[in-house]
Design an enzyme around this catalytic site. Structure first.
Site, PDB file in Angstrom:
ATOM      1  N   LYS A  76       0.853  -1.181   0.000  1.00 17.35           N
ATOM      2  CA  LYS A  76       0.000   0.000   0.000  1.00 17.35           C
ATOM      3  C   LYS A  76       0.892   1.234   0.000  1.00 17.35           C
ATOM      4  CE  LYS A  76      -3.814   2.182   2.579  1.00 17.35           C
ATOM      5  NZ  LYS A  76      -4.743   2.052   3.721  1.00 17.35           N
ATOM      6  N   SER A 151      -9.733   2.474   3.062  1.00 17.01           N
ATOM      7  CA  SER A 151      -8.838   3.169   2.154  1.00 17.01           C
ATOM      8  C   SER A 151      -7.924   2.253   1.355  1.00 17.01           C
ATOM      9  CB  SER A 151      -7.973   4.145   2.958  1.00 17.01           C
ATOM     10  OG  SER A 151      -7.147   3.455   3.877  1.00 17.01           O
ATOM     11  N   SER A 175     -10.253   0.071   7.213  1.00 17.92           N
ATOM     12  CA  SER A 175      -9.661   0.227   5.881  1.00 17.92           C
ATOM     13  C   SER A 175      -8.989  -1.011   5.314  1.00 17.92           C
ATOM     14  CB  SER A 175      -8.660   1.388   5.884  1.00 17.92           C
ATOM     15  OG  SER A 175      -9.327   2.623   5.983  1.00 17.92           O
TER      16      SER A 175
END
Length: 485
Positions: A76, A151, A175
């Site tokens: 990420k 997210s 998330s």
């Protein structure tokens, strides 16, 4: 090769059925072919990946392989990566190249994993749909008209589309778990302090936690084994032995006590999702578990408390991005105040600005006691609710999200509706507990996830509970149309 799980790929490499270079090239080609339609990657790193793959093949040839040696993964884009852009999905850090690796990245590198690139995300991890990214929204592989969740939407979409067998995510209020549910994969948020946050760009420091995202609980166990452990550079990282997560996957579930909070099944939950959760719980009954209803009486306060605590911490953490030391800098500022105002105004998106504003207001003189202090008191009440619940049950189950993935734009004009996407996950972060999401079926052709919550540092139990369900069902093996070829 993309059809194989991370565990199967590791076994194939060990048997020399294929090389890490071949495996890496296959995944890079797949990313090049499929990702333009999904936008799950912000940056790909083919040169780094192939160099790491060649090094992994040398280790494999010498018999020095670990569980992740030669396995492609993706990070990420919230984790600092030395020599590679780390944008956090924001214009503010569009040109930021970190001089060091985050602890999580260090550990994957040391384990011999191959980094394919950096994954798209909501800006500074603030969002539930991946619509706030400066680099454009990520599309859900199951239906590209719908969001992948956020997210960690890029991570979830990339794993679901078989672009990568495993990816890292972060979870501040859901998330990892919510995008895992929306994309039909497995995602685990560990106990707060189980994984080092050093080198992970901060959103809300008392809530943020890194975790694995993959197709199966077994794959998540392999990844968490690498990620977990003490790091003296993170003062919140807990110095506690890391169990053998994979070894725990063989335990039976006879007598497992499952709690179903009545607050998870009230108004706002899609009835189709409720039905699938109850069907999954029935499968656990067949596996020997005992199910009872429980209550978490302060659950309804979790969202308002979170949206005071998290923005307050965000306001403090993001104050460092001022256009002076690093990050976006406006052109031709007239003075220091103009530099700050324009650099931050141009560098941050609307949702980040909204949360900074909320947080600054909540911390301001005259409002601190009314908002921030009260939210922290509610946080304690929520933690106490969970403590009492875990005196009666071993794990808690319920929906991960109140709906399946929604269409782009459906909630972007209404922040409250967007925030409620995380209504079942936020309390877990406020209490610092581990939680995970596993796929349990489909509604209107879109995946549905079930959340499993455990006591502090019970990741081994959660992974085993998820694994036993996945041994008995095949929801985690389903693949989006057009992706399987």
């Amino acid at each position: 090769m993309h059809r194989k799980t991370l565990a199967e790929l590791a076994a194939g490499l060990e048997r020399r059925e294929f090389s890490s270079v071949e495996l890496t090239q296959a995944h890079l080609a797949r990313i090049e072919r499929l990702d333009p339609a999904l936008n799950s990657f912000i940056t790909t790193t083919p040169e780094i990946a192939l160099a790491q793959a060649r090094a992994a093949d040398e280790r494999l040839a010498k018999g020095e392989a670990g569980p992740l040696t030669g396995i492609p993964i993706a990070q990420k884009d919230i984790f600092c990566t030395k020599g590679v852009r780390t944008s956090c999905g924001s214009r503010m850090l569009d040109s930021f190249v970190s001089p060091y690796d985050a602890c999580v990245v260090e550990r994957f590198n040391a384990a011999g994993a191959v980094m394919l690139g950096k994954l798209n995300m909501d800006e500074f991890a603030m969002g539930s749909s991946n619509e706030t990214s400066y680099y454009g929204p990520v599309k859900n592989p199951w239906n590209t008209a719908t969001v992948p969740g956020g997210s960690s939407g890029g991570s979830a979409a990339a794993v679901a589309a078989r672009l990568v067998p495993g990816a890292t995510g972060t979870d501040t209020g859901g998330s990892i778990r919510q995008p895992a549910a929306f994309c039909g994969i497995t995602g685990l948020k560990p106990t707060y302090g189980r994984v080092s946050r050093w080198g992970m760009i901060a959103f809300a420091s008392s809530l943020d936690q890194a975790g694995p995202m993959a197709r199966t609980a077994e794959d998540c166990a392999i990844m968490l084994q690498i990620m977990a452990g003490f790091d003296e550079r993170d003062s919140t990282c807990v110095d506690r032995p890391v169990p053998d997560y994979r070894a725990a996957l063989g335990n039976d579930l006879d007598g497992l006590r499952i709690g179903l909070p009545k607050e998870f099944f009230g108004e706002g939950l899609d009835p189709a999702i409720a039905g699938l959760i109850h069907a999954a719980v029935d499968e656990y009954r067949r596996l020997g578990a005992i199910v009872r209803e429980i209550s978490l009486p302060n659950m309804h306060l979790s969202v308002p408390a979170y949206y005071v605590v998290a923005p307050a911490e965000c306001s403090s953490n993001l104050a460092r991005f001022d256009g002076v030391r690093f990050g976006h800098r406006c052109e031709n500022p007239t003075d220091l105040a103009d530099l700050y105002t324009r650099s931050r105004g141009e560098g941050f998106g609307a949702e980040v600005k909204r949360r900074i504003l909320i947080g600054t207001y909540a911390l301001s003189a005259g409002y601190y006691d009314a908002y921030y202090l009260k939210a922290q008191k509610i946080r304690r009440l929520i933690s106490e609710d969970f403590r009492r619940a875990f005196e009666e049950v071993d794990v808690i189950m319920g929906p991960t999200a109140p709906s399946v993935a929604f269409e782009f734009g459906a909630k972007s004009a209404d922040p409250i509706a967007m925030y409620l996407s995380d209504i079942y996950t936020i309390a877990v972060n406020l209490a610092g507990l581990p939680g995970m999401s596993i796929p349990v079926g489909f509604s209107n052709g879109l995946p549905v996830g079930m959340q499993i919550i455990g006591g502090y540092f019970s990741e081994d139990r959660l992974l085993n509970v998820a694994h036993r369900y996945q041994q008995a069902t095949d929801w985690h093996t389903r693949t989006p149309a057009g992706i399987a070829d």
